[in-house]
Design an enzyme around this catalytic site. Structure first.
Site, PDB file in Angstrom:
ATOM      1  N   CYS A 215       0.804  -1.237   0.000  1.00 45.14           N
ATOM      2  CA  CYS A 215       0.000   0.000   0.000  1.00 45.14           C
ATOM      3  C   CYS A 215       0.831   1.278   0.000  1.00 45.14           C
ATOM      4  O   CYS A 215       0.707   2.092  -0.910  1.00 45.14           O
ATOM      5  CB  CYS A 215      -0.921  -0.002   1.210  1.00 45.14           C
TER       6      CYS A 215
ATOM      7  N   LYS B  27       6.665  -6.686   6.927  1.00 44.51           N
ATOM      8  CA  LYS B  27       6.577  -6.383   8.358  1.00 44.51           C
ATOM      9  C   LYS B  27       6.230  -7.689   9.058  1.00 44.51           C
ATOM     10  O   LYS B  27       5.962  -8.699   8.388  1.00 44.51           O
ATOM     11  CB  LYS B  27       5.506  -5.310   8.634  1.00 44.51           C
TER      12      LYS B  27
END
Ligand code: UGA
Length: 456
Positions: free
Chosen positions: A264, A329
Site C-alpha cells: 500500500c 513487516k
C-alpha cells in the site's frame, strides 16, 4: 439496525475481510470470485492469507448462514432470492494506477458490463479498494444508470490486524454525489459507532491517499531523525516517546525501521505523485518522503558494511549474513515491496552470501496456516531459507533483524552467538534488547540509539 443484503465482488484481501466483517455485523453477504478453486477453499473455511481472526470469522459466519461464496458475478447475483436482490454491491477488485495517473479500471468495467444492467433500481455500488481519484465518477458513467448510486468507501485496514481494524475503525469514510446512497452505506456500519465522514466521492478517494502518504511521511521523518540521532549522540526511542506525548503527533507509527514497504504505502505514494503531476502540482514533500525511503535501504547496507568490515568502503564479498525476517513487516506472509528483500538484493549485489529465516515460512506446529497444506518454500527471491533462526545464523558474520517478529526478541541469543562466526547483530527495527545481546557477547547495532555508542 437493519440487516442489509450485500454482494461483495472479489475475495482478495479487502473483499474477504469486508464480506466476513459485514456478515458479523448481521448483514446477509454473498461474495463472488472468478477463481473456482479459491471459492471451494473458502466454502471449506480455508483462507489463503495470514490474517488473525479472519479464517475463524469466515467459518463462523458461513455456519451462521450469513456468508456464502459463489463462482462468478452473475451467479452470485442470481443466488439472491427473487425480490431480495442485493441492496449494496461492494467492488473489491484491483484498480491499479496506469501510466500518467490514469486509472486502470478494466476490472470495474468488466464487472459493470456483466451485472450492471441486472442490478435492481436503488442498488448502491461501492468502491472499497484504494482507487484513483475520479473512479466513482467513471464507474457511474460506465453504469449509465441514474437509478443506481455510486459511493466511495475506502478501507483503512492494516495487514495483520485487518479484522480488528474493520470492526474497530478510527473512522468510516463515505463519499458520494448521491446523499441517499452515501447514508445507506454509512448505515451498514452503524453498529460500530465510529465517527463517520460523509463527503463527495473525489474527497473520499483522495482521503485514502492523503492518509497513507501522511503515514509514509511520518516514517521517513522518523528514519531521518534516527540518522540525525546517531550523528549528534541522541536516542530515537526517547525522542519519539517525547514527541509522541503531544496529542497532535501521537505515539503510533513512530518506530524507525529499514524503510516502509508493503502493498500500500509504496504504491499509494507513487500514485499520489502521479495525481499531483497530472494536476501540475510539484509535491516536493512527497517526493522527498519517497527518496528518503529509498535511501534508507542503502543506509542499512552501509551500516552492515561498517559493522562487519570496520570500514565505510569495506568489501562484503563472500561475507555470510543471516537475515531474520523477509516479509514487509511482522505478522504477515506478504513479501510485496518488502524492504528486507530490497536490502537483500543490495547485499547480494555487494557480494554477500545470504541465508534467511522467517516465521511466516516454516513447517510444523509453529507454521502459519496459509498455504493450505503446501510445504514452506526453500527460498524467497533467491535467499535460501533455513528452518529456524539458529540454523540461519550458522557461520554468519552478522545477523540482521529486518522485521519485528516477537520471536526474534525472545530468541536464545547465546545459542545464536555460539552458532555465529562473528558476534555482530544489526537490528534494523530496534526490537531486540541491546543489553540482552551484549550479555550474550554480541555487538548490537541499531538505529539512532545511544546504547550503540557504548552507553547503557
Ligand atoms: C497501510 C496503512 O497503515 C493502512 O491504514 C491502510 O489501510 C493500508 O496500508 C492500505 O492502504 O490498505 P499496511 O500496508 O498493512 O497498512 O502496513 P503498515 O502497518 O501501515 O506498515 C507499512 C510499512 O511501514 C511496513 O513496512 C512497516 O514495517 C513500516 N512501519 C510501520 C515502520 O517502519 N514503523 C512503524 O512504526 C510502523
Amino acid at each position: 439496525m437493519f440487516a442489509r443484503r450485500v454482494m461483495v465482488v472479489g475475495t482478495g484481501y479487502v473483499g474477504l475481510t469486508t464480506g466476513a466483517c459485514l456478515a458479523s455485523l448481521g448483514h446477509e453477504v454473498v461474495c463472488a470470485d472468478i477463481d473456482t478453486a479459491k471459492v471451494e477453499r473458502l466454502r471449506r473455511g480455508v483462507v489463503d492469507i495470514v490474517e488473525p481472526g479472519l479464517s475463524e470469522l469466515v467459518s463462523e459466519q458461513t455456519s451462521a448462514g450469513r456468508l456464502s461464496f459463489v463462482v462468478g458475478n452473475s451467479a452470485a447475483l442470481a443466488s439472491f432470492e427473487e425480490g431480495r436482490s442485493p441492496e449494496v454491491v461492494f467492488l473489491c477488485v484491483p484498480t491499479p494506477m496506469g501510466a500518467g495517473g490514469v486509472a486502470d479500471l478494466r476490472a470495474v468495467e468488466s464487472v459493470m458490463e456483466e451485472v450492471g444492467a441486472s442490478l435492481a433500481p436503488g442498488t448502491v455500488v461501492v468502491n472499497k479498494s484504494t482507487v484513483p481519484v475520479g473512479t466513482a465518477e467513471r464507474t457511474a458513467e460506465m453504469l449509465e444508470r441514474a437509478d443506481i448510486g455510486v459511493v466511495s468507501n475506502p478501507e483503512f485496514l492494516r495487514e495483520g490486524s485487518a479484522v480488528k481494524d474493520f470492526l474497530g475503525p478510527d473512522r468510516i469514510v463515505v463519499g458520494s454525489d448521491n446523499q441517499d446512497a452515501a447514508e445507506r452505506v454509512a448505515a451498514l456500519y452503524a453498529r460500530l459507532g465510529a465517527p463517520t465522514v460523509l463527503t463527495d466521492a473525489a474527497s473520499a478517494e483522495l482521503m485514502k491517499y492523503a492518509a497513507n502518504c501522511f503515514l509514509a511521511m511520518k516514517l521517513s521523518y522518523v528514519n531521518a531523525m534516527a540518522e540525525l540521532c546517531e550523528r549528534v549522540g541522541a536516542d530515537i526511542a526517547d525522542v519519539t516517546e517525547g514527541i509522541g506525548y503531544d496529542r497532535r503527533i501521537g505515539q503510533a507509527f513512530l518506530s524507525p525501521g529499514p524503510g516502509w514497504g508493503g502493498s500500500c504505502l509504496p504504491k499509494d505514494t507513487h500514485a499520489l505523485l502521479q495525481v499531483a503531476d497530472a494536476a501540475d502540482f510539484e509535491f516536493r514533500l512527497l517526493r522527498a518522503t519517497i527518496d528518503t525511503n529509498t535511501r534508507q535501504r542503502q543506509r542499512i547496507v552501509d551500516k552492515v558494511r561498517l559493522a562487519v568490515t570496520g570500514k565505510r568502503t569495506g568489501s562484503l564479498s563472500r561475507v555470510r549474513l543471516c537475515l531474520l525476517g523477509l516479509t514487509f513487516k511482522a505478522g504477515t506472509d506478504d513479501l510485496r515491496d518488502s524492504p528486507a528483500l530490497a536490502i537483500a538484493a543490495l547485499l547480494r549485489q555487494a557480494g554477500a552470501e545470504l541465508v534467511g529465516f522467517d516465521p511466516a515460512f516454516v513447517d510444523g506446529p509453529e507454521a502459519l496456516k496459509f498455504r493450505d497444506g503446501e510445504p514452506a518454500p526453500s527460498e524467497v527471491e533467491g535467499v535460501p531459507l533455513a528452518a529456524d533462526a539458529v540454523s540461519a545464523a550458522q557461520g554468519a558474520e552478522a545477523v540482521l533483524v529486518l522485521t519485528e517478529w516477537a520471536q526474534f526478541r525472545s530468541l536464545d541469543w547465546s545459542v545464536m552467538a555460539a552458532a555465529m562466526k562473528r558476534p555482530i547483530v544489526v537490528d534494523t527495527r530496534n526490537v531486540v534488547d541491546p543489553a540482552t545481546l551484549r550479555r550474550a557477547g554480541l555487538t548490537a547495532v541499531g538505529l539512532g540509539r545511544r546504547t550503540d555508542f557504548g552507553e547503557e
